[in-house]
Design an enzyme around this catalytic site. Structure first.
Site, PDB file in Angstrom:
ATOM      1  CB  CYS A 115      -0.914   0.005   1.222  1.00 12.22           C
ATOM      2  SG  CYS A 115      -1.896   1.522   1.336  1.00 12.22           S
ATOM      3  CB  CYS A 118      -2.379   4.765   3.993  1.00 13.30           C
ATOM      4  SG  CYS A 118      -3.724   3.941   3.144  1.00 13.30           S
ATOM      5  CB  SER A 119      -0.412   1.127   6.517  1.00 16.43           C
ATOM      6  OG  SER A 119      -1.424   1.804   7.240  1.00 16.43           O
ATOM      7  CB  CYS A 120      -4.659  -0.772   2.533  1.00 17.99           C
ATOM      8  SG  CYS A 120      -5.331   0.891   2.421  1.00 17.99           S
TER       9      CYS A 120
END
Lengths: 216, 218
Positions: A115, A118-120
């Site tokens: 991701c 962000c940090s999905c």
């Protein structure tokens, strides 16, 4: 009421930067005590969530899904067709997995999930993401230098094995289905699940060991 | 927004800590922050607004402070913006305003069940048919904008091919601004060499992109 005003929030961030303690543990401790004092949450509820994601929800769920797909061709077909429905059968559907896509490694394709914005991550299936997955180093390099990233994780690929990088830019989440190791025909589904590493389901591991505990 | 969070393809960040211990939390405060974020979100927040609030952190802080620290600052800033906390409360750590009725405490099993109940779907029916079909060549928008968007800089103004159509999903650029409207969503495949000339000719990068990020490629 939420403002949805970028300029207002940027100014709030500047004030917080100037006035909050620098130490992260102190920041979070103060936030927790404030929210508890205001009656917004209890410390016991926070304890329960930490324990849920430490003991109950984690990559063992994903490993179960992969091992079942290796053993059950019908389940594998359902998983590749609609992964969210397939994991619902096992009770793993939940936070961040309502739109899930399973991508299968083959002799000629290796899949890698990132991701960049962000940090999905598919929380209800794999638990809390590793810290490296959330770092600038991984997020910047996985799309541009996937083979260099894989080499750092000890995965070397022939030039003619294609790397497919999946950048999680929407609400779809990705599960890499690694290849079943050769020589595991006699193992049960539960034994196979022990071979499936968390990193293999993200794509930073490829050649799984044929026995639990053997380094791949 | 063209912020520090848009990291795909940026250079200079160095090697990855491949020996990180495989534990969910590396310090107690990380677990507390994870749990706070899972339990105290506000009804009018959207996931895209929360992401945008995180993107608005000062870029030096964004890149240098610990990951869950950024969640703390995001949660606090979003609370203040929504009027749930005052700046004074956030700084002092002491409640000044009205108190809520205390929430009942959850058990671990109830928390696990809550995770299952959070299978939030983002697809919604729309009247418009999809503009693109699988196999069609598309060109991505060349410019972004100052609000939240999910078209990364590295994939702007590039040619790709529609790999899959996922129906219409809530459009993040609008959702981050408080408007929930759906738009057709596609997985778009890019030859890695169309993004970076030095890439392996066999490699591909797939992004999930909304219809208004795309136009037909000639």
């Amino acid at each position: 009421m939420t403002s949805f005003d970028s300029t207002k929030v940027a100014e709030i961030h500047r004030q917080l930067h100037a006035h909050l303690p620098s130490d992260s543990a102190l920041r979070v401790k103060a936030l927790e005590s404030l929210l508890v004092e205001k009656g917004m949450v209890t410390a016991e509820t926070l304890d329960a969530w930490v324990e849920a994601y430490s003991e109950k929800i984690g990559p063992k769920r994903g490993a179960h899904v992969v091992a079942k797909a290796w053993c059950d061709a019908d389940f594998k077909a359902r998983l590749l067709d609609d992964a969210a429905s397939a994991i619902r059968e096992l009770g793993y559907l939940g936070n961040a997995t309502a739109h899930l896509k399973a991508v299968e490694n083959t002799a000629t394709v290796h899949n890698l999930v990132v991701c960049t914005l962000c940090s999905c991550y598919p929380f209800s299936l794999l638990g809390v993401a590793p810290n490296w997955y959330k770092t600038a180093a991984y997020r910047s390099r996985a799309v541009r230098d996937p083979r260099g990233v894989l080499a750092e994780f000890g995965v070397s690929l022939a030039d003619d094995v294609a790397v497919h990088v999946w950048d999680s830019t929407a609400e779809l989440r990705y599960l890499v289905v690694p290849q079943r190791p050769a020589g595991t025909e006699a193992l049960s589904e539960a034994e196979l699940a022990k071979l499936v590493t968390r990193n293999a389901m993200i794509g930073t591991d490829r050649d799984l060991a044929a026995q639990p505990g053997e380094g791949a | 927004m063209d912020g520090a969070h848009d990291l795909g393809g940026r250079e200079g960040f160095g090697p990855i800590d491949v020996n990180e211990p495989e534990v969910p939390f590396h310090a107690d405060w990380e677990g507390r922050m994870w749990a706070i974020s899972k339990t105290t979100g506000q009804p009018d927040w959207t996931i895209d607004w929360w992401r945008h609030v995180r993107e608005l952190i000062d870029p030096v802080d964004y890149l240098s402070r610990p990951y869950f620290d950024s969640w703390a600052q995001t949660q606090i800033a979003a609370f203040i913006d929504s009027g749930v906390l005052t700046m004074g409360e956030a700084i002092s750590g002491k409640a000044e305003g009205a108190l809520h009725e205390p929430q009942p405490a959850l058990t671990v099993d109830e928390a696990v069940a809550a995770v299952s109940s959070q299978a939030t779907r983002f697809d919604q029916p729309v009247d418009a048919p999809p503009a693109f079909s699988v196999g069609q060549s598309v060109l991505t928008a060349s410019a972004g904008h100052s609000g939240h968007t999910r078209l990364p800089q590295y994939a702007r103004g590039r040619r790709g091919v529609i790999h899959a159509h996922h129906g219409a999903h809530i459009m993040p650029d609008k959702s981050a601004a408080g408007r929930e409207e759906a738009e057709h969503l596609y997985s778009v495949a890019f030859a890695a060499q169309a993004l970076w000339p030095e890439a392996n000719r066999n490699d591909r990068v797939f992004l999930d992109l909304w219809e208004s990020y795309l136009e037909p490629a000639g």
